[in-house]
Design a protein around this motif. Sequence first.
Motif, PDB file in Angstrom:
ATOM      1  N   VAL A  40     -20.809   2.032 -28.980  1.00  0.00           N
ATOM      2  CA  VAL A  40     -19.797   1.591 -28.107  1.00  0.00           C
ATOM      3  C   VAL A  40     -19.921   2.063 -26.906  1.00  0.00           C
ATOM      4  N   MET A  41     -20.078   3.501 -26.938  1.00  0.00           N
ATOM      5  CA  MET A  41     -20.067   3.977 -25.533  1.00  0.00           C
ATOM      6  C   MET A  41     -20.745   5.452 -25.564  1.00  0.00           C
ATOM      7  N   LEU A  42     -21.543   5.825 -24.545  1.00  0.00           N
ATOM      8  CA  LEU A  42     -21.962   7.163 -24.594  1.00  0.00           C
ATOM      9  C   LEU A  42     -21.824   7.557 -23.161  1.00  0.00           C
ATOM     10  N   MET A  43     -21.119   8.870 -22.964  1.00  0.00           N
ATOM     11  CA  MET A  43     -20.889   9.365 -21.642  1.00  0.00           C
ATOM     12  C   MET A  43     -21.320  10.730 -21.772  1.00  0.00           C
ATOM     13  N   ARG A  44     -22.222  11.231 -20.763  1.00  0.00           N
ATOM     14  CA  ARG A  44     -22.619  12.770 -20.660  1.00  0.00           C
ATOM     15  C   ARG A  44     -21.460  13.542 -19.846  1.00  0.00           C
ATOM     16  N   PHE A  45     -21.630  14.611 -20.047  1.00  0.00           N
ATOM     17  CA  PHE A  45     -20.713  15.576 -19.142  1.00  0.00           C
ATOM     18  C   PHE A  45     -20.847  15.300 -17.804  1.00  0.00           C
ATOM     19  N   GLU A  46     -21.948  15.032 -17.017  1.00  0.00           N
ATOM     20  CA  GLU A  46     -22.089  15.050 -15.666  1.00  0.00           C
ATOM     21  C   GLU A  46     -21.718  13.602 -15.032  1.00  0.00           C
ATOM     22  N   GLU A  47     -21.374  12.689 -16.095  1.00  0.00           N
ATOM     23  CA  GLU A  47     -20.878  11.271 -15.590  1.00  0.00           C
ATOM     24  C   GLU A  47     -19.238  11.408 -15.766  1.00  0.00           C
ATOM     25  N   ALA A  48     -18.780  12.407 -16.234  1.00  0.00           N
ATOM     26  CA  ALA A  48     -17.222  12.412 -16.373  1.00  0.00           C
ATOM     27  C   ALA A  48     -16.477  12.324 -15.002  1.00  0.00           C
ATOM     28  N   PRO A  49     -15.309  11.483 -15.037  1.00  0.00           N
ATOM     29  CA  PRO A  49     -14.596  11.401 -13.814  1.00  0.00           C
ATOM     30  C   PRO A  49     -14.117  12.812 -13.328  1.00  0.00           C
ATOM     31  N   GLU A  50     -13.866  13.810 -14.232  1.00  0.00           N
ATOM     32  CA  GLU A  50     -13.405  15.052 -13.824  1.00  0.00           C
ATOM     33  C   GLU A  50     -14.324  16.038 -14.712  1.00  0.00           C
ATOM     34  N   GLN A  51     -14.811  16.991 -14.271  1.00  0.00           N
ATOM     35  CA  GLN A  51     -15.623  17.969 -14.839  1.00  0.00           C
ATOM     36  C   GLN A  51     -14.878  19.074 -15.666  1.00  0.00           C
ATOM     37  N   PRO A  52     -15.205  19.547 -16.509  1.00  0.00           N
ATOM     38  CA  PRO A  52     -14.380  20.523 -17.418  1.00  0.00           C
ATOM     39  C   PRO A  52     -14.259  21.825 -16.665  1.00  0.00           C
ATOM     40  N   PRO A  53     -13.218  22.535 -16.715  1.00  0.00           N
ATOM     41  CA  PRO A  53     -13.111  23.602 -16.340  1.00  0.00           C
ATOM     42  C   PRO A  53     -14.107  24.721 -16.224  1.00  0.00           C
ATOM     43  N   GLU A  54     -14.309  25.401 -15.243  1.00  0.00           N
ATOM     44  CA  GLU A  54     -15.287  26.473 -14.884  1.00  0.00           C
ATOM     45  C   GLU A  54     -15.437  27.248 -16.305  1.00  0.00           C
ATOM     46  N   GLY A  55     -16.515  27.520 -16.757  1.00  0.00           N
ATOM     47  CA  GLY A  55     -16.827  28.684 -17.763  1.00  0.00           C
ATOM     48  C   GLY A  55     -16.865  27.675 -19.324  1.00  0.00           C
ATOM     49  N   MET A  56     -16.161  26.449 -19.343  1.00  0.00           N
ATOM     50  CA  MET A  56     -15.909  25.922 -20.670  1.00  0.00           C
ATOM     51  C   MET A  56     -17.424  25.284 -21.108  1.00  0.00           C
ATOM     52  N   LEU A  57     -17.954  24.720 -20.140  1.00  0.00           N
ATOM     53  CA  LEU A  57     -19.333  24.195 -20.562  1.00  0.00           C
ATOM     54  C   LEU A  57     -20.800  25.093 -20.519  1.00  0.00           C
ATOM     55  N   ALA A  58     -21.391  25.197 -21.652  1.00  0.00           N
ATOM     56  CA  ALA A  58     -22.572  26.005 -21.393  1.00  0.00           C
ATOM     57  C   ALA A  58     -23.417  25.509 -20.324  1.00  0.00           C
ATOM     58  N   GLU A  59     -24.295  26.501 -19.647  1.00  0.00           N
ATOM     59  CA  GLU A  59     -25.085  26.448 -18.616  1.00  0.00           C
ATOM     60  C   GLU A  59     -26.119  25.243 -19.107  1.00  0.00           C
ATOM     61  N   GLY A  60     -26.219  24.342 -18.119  1.00  0.00           N
ATOM     62  CA  GLY A  60     -27.472  23.114 -18.323  1.00  0.00           C
ATOM     63  C   GLY A  60     -27.173  22.272 -19.187  1.00  0.00           C
ATOM     64  N   TRP A  61     -25.457  22.056 -19.524  1.00  0.00           N
ATOM     65  CA  TRP A  61     -25.337  20.914 -20.413  1.00  0.00           C
ATOM     66  C   TRP A  61     -24.926  19.775 -19.879  1.00  0.00           C
ATOM     67  N   GLY A  62     -25.031  19.396 -18.582  1.00  0.00           N
ATOM     68  CA  GLY A  62     -24.620  18.451 -17.869  1.00  0.00           C
ATOM     69  C   GLY A  62     -25.137  17.109 -18.480  1.00  0.00           C
ATOM     70  N   LYS A  63     -26.331  17.151 -18.845  1.00  0.00           N
ATOM     71  CA  LYS A  63     -26.802  15.796 -19.531  1.00  0.00           C
ATOM     72  C   LYS A  63     -26.497  15.664 -21.054  1.00  0.00           C
ATOM     73  N   LYS A  64     -25.819  16.527 -21.449  1.00  0.00           N
ATOM     74  CA  LYS A  64     -25.196  16.599 -22.953  1.00  0.00           C
ATOM     75  C   LYS A  64     -24.127  15.521 -22.988  1.00  0.00           C
ATOM     76  N   VAL A  65     -24.069  15.283 -24.462  1.00  0.00           N
ATOM     77  CA  VAL A  65     -23.131  13.928 -24.726  1.00  0.00           C
ATOM     78  C   VAL A  65     -21.711  14.732 -24.733  1.00  0.00           C
ATOM     79  N   MET A  66     -20.786  14.215 -23.763  1.00  0.00           N
ATOM     80  CA  MET A  66     -19.196  14.547 -23.820  1.00  0.00           C
ATOM     81  C   MET A  66     -18.932  13.748 -24.834  1.00  0.00           C
ATOM     82  N   HIS A  67     -18.950  12.473 -24.888  1.00  0.00           N
ATOM     83  CA  HIS A  67     -18.322  11.846 -25.993  1.00  0.00           C
ATOM     84  C   HIS A  67     -19.070  10.470 -26.217  1.00  0.00           C
ATOM     85  N   ALA A  68     -19.269  10.224 -27.514  1.00  0.00           N
ATOM     86  CA  ALA A  68     -19.959   8.827 -27.926  1.00  0.00           C
ATOM     87  C   ALA A  68     -19.035   8.304 -28.961  1.00  0.00           C
ATOM     88  N   SER A  69     -19.084   7.044 -29.226  1.00  0.00           N
ATOM     89  CA  SER A  69     -18.361   6.221 -30.122  1.00  0.00           C
ATOM     90  C   SER A  69     -19.316   5.251 -30.809  1.00  0.00           C
TER      91      SER A  69
END
Length: 142
Positions: free
Chosen positions: A31-60
């Motif tokens: 249905v969908m797959l969105m990477r962290f780097e594609e999110a309209p808002e980025q997670p709070p600083e320090g929440m996301l592991a370094e280098g995880w921008g291309k990882k999947v934030m959400h998929a359905s």
Amino acid sequence: MKTVIEPYLFFRGRCEEAVEFYEKSLGAKRVMLMRFEEAPEQPPEGMLAEGWGKKVMHASIWIGETMVMMSDGCGEDDGAFDGFRLSIGTESEAEAKKFFDALSEGGRVEMPLGKTFWSPCYGMCTDKFGVGWMVNVPTENG
């Protein structure tokens, strides 16, 4: 609106691989797959592991009539999946065998497919991501 429970699975960095695996092995529909780097808002600083921008934030994905949601998580390592299994009901023994064989490839079989008092064809396996599955051909009585 009717109340539903939908599984949400965290794959600790292997989500995209899992989506592709379930598309191939179960005929899941993305249905969908969105990477962290594609999110309209980025997670709070320090929440996301370094280098995880291309990882999947959400998929359905749809598996049959069930929506399954998933993510890579935020880089944490909470250990393996534990305490649950996903149950998949199929229309035939041939379909059960196809799904069971695909899901157990690279994983492990805990209970081979076979006849039980509740089903003509039931088995349990864990896929290569550590997700436990129960594959079942339901009878008319449930």
